[in-house]
Design a protein around this motif. Structure first.
Motif, PDB file in Angstrom:
ATOM      1  N   ALA A   6     -14.443 -42.264 -11.209  1.00  0.00           N
ATOM      2  CA  ALA A   6     -15.381 -42.586 -10.127  1.00  0.00           C
ATOM      3  C   ALA A   6     -14.960 -43.854  -9.392  1.00  0.00           C
ATOM      4  CB  ALA A   6     -16.799 -42.742 -10.697  1.00  0.00           C
ATOM      5  N   TRP A   7     -14.520 -44.855 -10.147  1.00  0.00           N
ATOM      6  CA  TRP A   7     -14.050 -46.107  -9.532  1.00  0.00           C
ATOM      7  C   TRP A   7     -12.816 -45.849  -8.666  1.00  0.00           C
ATOM      8  CZ3 TRP A   7      -9.308 -48.559 -10.076  1.00  0.00           C
ATOM      9  CH2 TRP A   7      -9.218 -49.836  -9.528  1.00  0.00           C
ATOM     10  N   LEU A   8     -11.890 -45.028  -9.166  1.00  0.00           N
ATOM     11  CA  LEU A   8     -10.676 -44.746  -8.408  1.00  0.00           C
ATOM     12  C   LEU A   8     -10.995 -44.043  -7.096  1.00  0.00           C
ATOM     13  CD1 LEU A   8      -7.616 -44.702  -8.145  1.00  0.00           C
ATOM     14  CD2 LEU A   8      -7.578 -42.644  -9.577  1.00  0.00           C
ATOM     15  N   SER A   9     -11.912 -43.081  -7.145  1.00  0.00           N
ATOM     16  CA  SER A   9     -12.324 -42.402  -5.916  1.00  0.00           C
ATOM     17  C   SER A   9     -12.952 -43.381  -4.931  1.00  0.00           C
ATOM     18  CB  SER A   9     -13.314 -41.277  -6.259  1.00  0.00           C
ATOM     19  OG  SER A   9     -13.858 -40.709  -5.093  1.00  0.00           O
ATOM     20  N   GLN A  10     -13.782 -44.297  -5.434  1.00  0.00           N
ATOM     21  CA  GLN A  10     -14.422 -45.274  -4.555  1.00  0.00           C
ATOM     22  C   GLN A  10     -13.391 -46.224  -3.953  1.00  0.00           C
ATOM     23  OE1 GLN A  10     -18.461 -46.453  -5.397  1.00  0.00           O
ATOM     24  NE2 GLN A  10     -17.887 -48.602  -5.356  1.00  0.00           N
ATOM     25  N   ARG A  11     -12.355 -46.587  -4.722  1.00  0.00           N
ATOM     26  CA  ARG A  11     -11.298 -47.439  -4.196  1.00  0.00           C
ATOM     27  C   ARG A  11     -10.529 -46.727  -3.089  1.00  0.00           C
ATOM     28  NH1 ARG A  11     -11.536 -52.173  -3.766  1.00  0.00           N
ATOM     29  NH2 ARG A  11      -9.260 -52.295  -3.549  1.00  0.00           N
ATOM     30  N   LEU A  12     -10.283 -45.434  -3.270  1.00  0.00           N
ATOM     31  CA  LEU A  12      -9.601 -44.669  -2.228  1.00  0.00           C
ATOM     32  C   LEU A  12     -10.391 -44.715  -0.925  1.00  0.00           C
ATOM     33  CD1 LEU A  12      -8.446 -41.530  -4.272  1.00  0.00           C
ATOM     34  CD2 LEU A  12      -6.986 -43.363  -3.377  1.00  0.00           C
ATOM     35  N   LEU A  13     -11.697 -44.550  -1.022  1.00  0.00           N
ATOM     36  CA  LEU A  13     -12.543 -44.606   0.180  1.00  0.00           C
ATOM     37  C   LEU A  13     -12.488 -45.994   0.799  1.00  0.00           C
ATOM     38  CD1 LEU A  13     -15.736 -42.656  -0.995  1.00  0.00           C
ATOM     39  CD2 LEU A  13     -13.777 -41.774   0.264  1.00  0.00           C
ATOM     40  N   ALA A  14     -12.541 -47.028  -0.038  1.00  0.00           N
ATOM     41  CA  ALA A  14     -12.517 -48.403   0.468  1.00  0.00           C
ATOM     42  C   ALA A  14     -11.203 -48.721   1.171  1.00  0.00           C
ATOM     43  CB  ALA A  14     -12.749 -49.384  -0.678  1.00  0.00           C
ATOM     44  N   ASN A  15     -10.136 -48.037   0.784  1.00  0.00           N
ATOM     45  CA  ASN A  15      -8.822 -48.253   1.404  1.00  0.00           C
ATOM     46  C   ASN A  15      -8.577 -47.350   2.606  1.00  0.00           C
ATOM     47  OD1 ASN A  15      -8.073 -50.285  -0.402  1.00  0.00           O
ATOM     48  ND2 ASN A  15      -7.230 -48.821  -1.877  1.00  0.00           N
ATOM     49  N   GLY A  16      -9.623 -46.676   3.062  1.00  0.00           N
ATOM     50  CA  GLY A  16      -9.527 -45.892   4.283  1.00  0.00           C
ATOM     51  C   GLY A  16      -9.158 -44.432   4.108  1.00  0.00           C
ATOM     52  N   VAL A  17      -9.040 -43.962   2.865  1.00  0.00           N
ATOM     53  CA  VAL A  17      -8.750 -42.540   2.633  1.00  0.00           C
ATOM     54  C   VAL A  17      -9.993 -41.734   3.003  1.00  0.00           C
ATOM     55  CG1 VAL A  17      -8.170 -40.805   0.894  1.00  0.00           C
ATOM     56  CG2 VAL A  17      -7.119 -43.083   0.803  1.00  0.00           C
ATOM     57  N   PRO A  28     -26.023 -48.193  -0.324  1.00  0.00           N
ATOM     58  CA  PRO A  28     -25.442 -47.540   0.866  1.00  0.00           C
ATOM     59  C   PRO A  28     -24.364 -46.548   0.464  1.00  0.00           C
ATOM     60  CG  PRO A  28     -24.596 -49.779   0.648  1.00  0.00           C
ATOM     61  CD  PRO A  28     -25.656 -49.631  -0.410  1.00  0.00           C
ATOM     62  N   ASP A  29     -24.022 -45.648   1.385  1.00  0.00           N
ATOM     63  CA  ASP A  29     -23.121 -44.537   1.074  1.00  0.00           C
ATOM     64  C   ASP A  29     -21.792 -45.000   0.481  1.00  0.00           C
ATOM     65  OD1 ASP A  29     -22.228 -41.665   1.305  1.00  0.00           O
ATOM     66  OD2 ASP A  29     -20.762 -42.602   2.635  1.00  0.00           O
ATOM     67  N   ALA A  30     -21.175 -46.018   1.045  1.00  0.00           N
ATOM     68  CA  ALA A  30     -19.850 -46.451   0.595  1.00  0.00           C
ATOM     69  C   ALA A  30     -19.870 -47.025  -0.816  1.00  0.00           C
ATOM     70  CB  ALA A  30     -19.284 -47.489   1.564  1.00  0.00           C
TER      71      ALA A  30
END
Length: 434
Positions: free
Chosen positions: A273-284, A133-135
């Motif tokens: 890549a992991w850091l960007s994904q964490r930002l998305l997971a935290n609502g950024v 999935p996208d996230a």
């Protein structure tokens, strides 16, 4: 989004990701082998740096055309069989290098190899997106490209040894055998994913290509991909030569230095890549967590690469600057496609990913030749020529990074493209489940 997660099968998805990463390992062994056999090859065939740069860039002559055609085919055909067909072509096209004796026979072999490799990355990413999935897409695509990095690491350690024992041509026989093994494994274990995005970008939804290809986010990803491919092509083709002729390392030491280069850049790109994904997971929002993130990495990388030409910088510091700058740009290969996946309907995603690859391959065509010309122009100082090429690369990275900062905004693109989608509700409407 619920439908995506209900159909998401993590174990099977990650097994496919690992197999595709191994495919990219073989793919990048194919790409980097010329750079690591450059010295004995140039010596045996009496090639100048410009001629070798021409050979290095020839991989991209048909790359963009085949990338687009393969991506469009992936919109409708099974990615399992497309990938098998492409990998089979690489396996066969290594063999002419065992007997090629002229610049034009080598160029012909590399041009055809490039045609077979052109669609690889976009089709592999498209195949992965059918499983995640996208996230959750940043990390598996980063793992996919860790296969590329592992290929470079293996190449740096093994190709100089193979060349020393059996000659530079023996490497191409080994590559053909590895490609054959992967094809057999993929035929047995490969499969097609069934995961689709929400209805907003569902399988039946389509956006006019005129609307897609004038979208700021799409164009921004294209620009970022071009910049990342410029430095990738330059480093793959010329870094081993620079380490030997520019910095004075013996061939086996240069191979180990190149392996160290990869050993640093690979985890760096994975971490980004992991850091960007964490930002998305935290609502950024993606505009910041993906778009702004990429812009910053390209701009910083451009500054680092340009510093290679700064007077008084020690050889080891130059190696560090090149390594860190190159590693930062690799984030583009995982985060950029994820942004295209955000704004592109599933039914057109393969084509748009391929168009991005096709456009970026123009950088792969130009960078080795520009670098070769600058090294030739520097005469007796290959190091100085490489430094001048680094300045040119830094300018490309800085310029494209600024374009990314201005253009990348997936949320805005989604709103703009929603009006052109056929067969899907407008995001945020009652009919839209996202």
């Amino acid at each position: 989004m619920t439908n995506e997660h209900n159909r998401y099968r993590p174990a099977r998805a990650w097994s496919i990701a690992i197999m595709l990463a191994l495919m990219m390992l073989v793919n990048f062994l194919d790409k980097v082998v010329l750079g690591l056999v450059s010295i004995p090859m140039m010596r045996e065939l009496h090639l100048s740096p410009t001629q070798f740069g021409l050979i290095g860039g020839s991989l991209n002559w048909l790359f963009s055309i085949s990338a687009v055609l393969g991506g469009l085919a992936a919109n409708r055909a099974s990615t399992k069989w497309l990938l098998l067909l492409m990998a089979g072509s690489w396996t066969l096209l290594q063999l002419p290098m065992l007997v090629a004796s002229s610049i034009w026979s080598i160029i012909a072999s590399r041009v055809l190899l490039g045609a077979g490799e052109g669609p690889t990355s976009p089709v592999a990413v498209h195949a992965l997106y059918k499983w995640f999935p996208d996230a959750r897409r940043n990390l598996p695509v980063a793992v996919l490209h860790q296969g590329s990095a592992l290929g470079l690491l293996v190449a740096g350690l093994s190709i100089p040894a193979i060349t020393a024992h059996w000659g530079w041509r023996a490497n191409f026989l080994v590559l053909s055998a590895l490609g054959c093994l992967w094809c057999i494994a993929w035929f047995v274990f490969g499969a097609e994913g069934r995961l689709s995005s929400p209805v907003r970008t569902g399988r039946t939804a389509r956006v006019p290509y005129a609307l897609l290809l004038t979208d700021r986010t799409v164009l921004g990803v294209f620009a970022g991909h071009f910049a990342a491919n410029w430095i990738l092509a330059m480093t793959l083709t010329w870094t081993p030569t620079w380490l030997q002729q520019g910095m004075g390392y013996e061939a086996h030491v240069a191979g180990r230095m190149f392996a160290l280069f990869v050993a640093i850049t690979a985890p760096l790109s994975l971490g980004l890549a992991w850091l960007s994904q964490r930002l998305l997971a935290n609502g950024v929002p993606s505009r910041v967590g993906r778009g702004g993130f990429l812009a910053v990495t390209l701009i910083v990388a451009g500054a680092l690469i340009a510093l290679l030409a700064w007077p008084g910088v020690s050889p080891m510091m130059k190696f560090i600057l090149l390594t860190l700058g190159s590693g930062m740009t690799l984030a583009m290969y995982s985060i950029g496609p994820a942004m295209l996946g955000e704004v592109t309907p599933d039914s057109q995603r393969g084509g748009v990913l391929a168009l991005s690859n096709g456009f970026s391959s123009l950088a792969g065509l130009a960078a080795p030749i520009v670098t070769g010309l600058l090294i030739d122009d520097a005469g007796r100082s290959p190091a100085r020529g490489f430094e001048q090429a680094s300045v040119a690369c830094g300018v490309v990275l800085l310029g494209c990074g600024l374009l990314c900062a201005f253009c990348l905004d997936p949320q805005r693109s989604q709103r703009r493209l929603a009006g052109g989608v056929s067969g899907a509700p407008v995001p945020g409407s009652v009919a839209d489940p996202s």
